[in-house]
Write an enzyme that holds these catalytic residues in place. Sequence first.
Site, PDB file in Angstrom:
ATOM      1  N   LYS A  22      81.237-101.062  15.911  1.00 42.16           N
ATOM      2  CA  LYS A  22      81.728-102.423  16.146  1.00 42.16           C
ATOM      3  C   LYS A  22      83.152-102.415  16.693  1.00 42.16           C
ATOM      4  CE  LYS A  22      83.655-106.348  13.770  1.00 42.16           C
ATOM      5  NZ  LYS A  22      84.072-106.939  12.496  1.00 42.16           N
ATOM      6  N   ASN A  23      84.044-101.657  16.062  1.00 40.59           N
ATOM      7  CA  ASN A  23      85.455-101.689  16.459  1.00 40.59           C
ATOM      8  C   ASN A  23      85.664-101.162  17.871  1.00 40.59           C
ATOM      9  OD1 ASN A  23      86.124-102.775  14.000  1.00 40.59           O
ATOM     10  ND2 ASN A  23      86.712-100.840  13.074  1.00 40.59           N
ATOM     11  N   ARG A  97      88.902-112.193  15.234  1.00 44.20           N
ATOM     12  CA  ARG A  97      90.165-111.479  15.387  1.00 44.20           C
ATOM     13  C   ARG A  97      90.163-110.580  16.632  1.00 44.20           C
ATOM     14  NH1 ARG A  97      94.611-111.011  12.728  1.00 44.20           N
ATOM     15  NH2 ARG A  97      95.950-109.210  13.077  1.00 44.20           N
ATOM     16  N   ASP A 121      88.634-111.338   8.808  1.00 44.06           N
ATOM     17  CA  ASP A 121      88.551-111.179   7.364  1.00 44.06           C
ATOM     18  C   ASP A 121      89.836-111.599   6.671  1.00 44.06           C
ATOM     19  OD1 ASP A 121      85.989-110.166   7.361  1.00 44.06           O
ATOM     20  OD2 ASP A 121      86.641-108.112   7.637  1.00 44.06           O
ATOM     21  N   ASP A 319      88.560 -99.164   6.227  1.00 46.49           N
ATOM     22  CA  ASP A 319      87.302 -99.914   6.174  1.00 46.49           C
ATOM     23  C   ASP A 319      86.291 -99.329   5.191  1.00 46.49           C
ATOM     24  OD1 ASP A 319      88.166-101.788   7.952  1.00 46.49           O
ATOM     25  OD2 ASP A 319      87.141-100.958   9.691  1.00 46.49           O
ATOM     26  N   MET A 341      96.977-100.469   3.349  1.00 49.74           N
ATOM     27  CA  MET A 341      97.218-101.303   4.524  1.00 49.74           C
ATOM     28  C   MET A 341      97.082-102.800   4.271  1.00 49.74           C
ATOM     29  SD  MET A 341      95.649 -99.098   7.654  1.00 49.74           S
ATOM     30  CE  MET A 341      96.049 -97.364   7.860  1.00 49.74           C
TER      31      MET A 341
END
Length: 434
Positions: A22-23, A97, A121, A319, A341
């Site tokens: 996805k990223n 985002r 998110d 993640d 993070m």
Amino acid sequence: MSTFKIEGGYKLKGDLEPQGAKNEALQIICATLLTAGQTDIENIPEIRDVLKLIEILKGLGVQAERIKKGHFSFDASTLNIEFLKSPEYAKQAGVLRGSIMIIGPLLARFGQGFIPQPGGDKIGRRRVDTHFIGLQKLGAEFQYDTENNWYSIAAKKLRGAYMLLDEASVTGTANIVMAAVLAEGTTTIYNAACEPYLQQLCKMLVSMGAKISGIGSNLLIIEGVTSLSGCTHRILPDMIEVGSFIGLAAMTASEINIKNVGIQHLGIIPESFRRLGIKVEQVGDDLLVRDTEHYEIDSYIDGSIMTIADAPWPGLTPDLLSVFLVVATQAKGSVLIHQKMFESRLFFVDKLIDMGAQIILCDPHRATVIGLDRKFSLRSTKMVSPDIRAGIALLIAAMSAKGTSTIDNIEQIDRGYENIDGRLNALGAKISRH
């Protein structure tokens, strides 16, 4: 709002293949805006966030054609920049985002870009300073409408520059790189993100005619070119899905073969699960997880409790911290999970505590998990998915629990995992969608 109903306690068996990353997909699709040529992208995950981004590009005038499942063709030869000022665009981009990564390509090719305050998110503060400071270094002028939460950026001409990023932001680095490839002169980016997603973006841009050196390191040097051509690109397997499947196999004491995982791009993910005592075997480009009825967490050499923490690549991706935390609840031993993070990403642990997990939430960033070694099963409960990664962690917990659990707001899970219920049910899970 849709709901998963999960009947827990079933072991799974069979093969799973991860979707496209996805990223990476969000970056690669934005990069199609840099050229008037046709770009073909394979292995695109057809998940909610990715499809929303494709809709935004269509609104801009991009001709996006679905050739077959996961294979799309993009033609951005004619764009309507005025769409960026429309209420429809504001609504679409405001909940996604990843849409912030269209401003780098649009700035490079058309000299302007607009974006509402990015959504995504609710996992803590996710500032966008790195994006705009980097673009300003290239000569762009930035404005922020505080009343409407609207960003705009413009430049008559971009010029290469030296910059030291204040954080190794993946999306920030991607935005800056996409702008710099069409800037005049040489751009040097130090403290650049070097995740596989970013490496893939750079490799794609090189195949389009960009000149980038240092790919895979935190020092990128980009020599600007005047134009880019189209190309063909294939997206990597999603390493977050791979990690999620390893955790799922362990929690449910299942035997799962994860196929075509792209071993060379997984970094320390498999080894990090082995530190929890999980048997992860490499067979070619597959990972086999089995014999997980009991698994014991390692300790440090001096016998102290081990810490699993996220870090910029090649460290462990943030993640997967939610999955590691859940998996530790049924291990033997204790571990400190340190989410550095994002300060809100561990707030789902109250649901795990309700299920019987032994977890001490030390502060917003740290949780100590005391593994139960399966002496006590997690209890079923009713939950709400707060974000994509916590959602999959709660699903894994529910599948290992006794009884029937429900998870509301599964649209969050659908944003990152394609047909996850159907794929797991094919291996023996009992998940229904309502």
